[in-house]
Motif scaffolding. Structure first.
Motif: not given
Length: 91
Positions: A42, A53, A64, A66-68, A77
């Motif tokens: 990861q 991510e 993936t 997924t974003r922050f 996380w």
């Protein structure tokens, strides 16, 4: 309010936690955190606008989805995921 997502902080603690969680390959840098083993990996990379991510498995990988918004959120996380692995390992 800050400009952009910032960077990962407390890298030495993050690295120690990820290693304790059983990750063999760990890289902790201000703009990238990567962890896993020789099968899965990861990676969280800070861009100009978010933290993205990437996940890989057996030599293949991709973003993936997924974003922050902030690096601190991504770090939280990552820490939660590592703590779950540690708790699971200890039964």
């Amino acid at each position: 309010m800050t400009d952009g997502p910032g960077t990962f902080e407390n890298l030495e603690y993050l690295e120690e936690l990820l290693r304790r969680a059983g990750n063999e390959l760990v890289i902790c840098e201000p703009r990238r955190v990567q962890f896993g083993d020789y099968e899965t990996l990861q990676r969280f990379t800070v861009s100009d606008t978010s933290v993205i991510e990437w996940g890989g498995d057996r030599g293949w990988g991709d973003v993936t989805g997924t974003r922050f918004e902030f690096a601190a959120d991504a770090a939280s996380w990552i820490v939660e995921d590592a703590c779950t692995a540690i708790r699971s390992d200890r039964g």
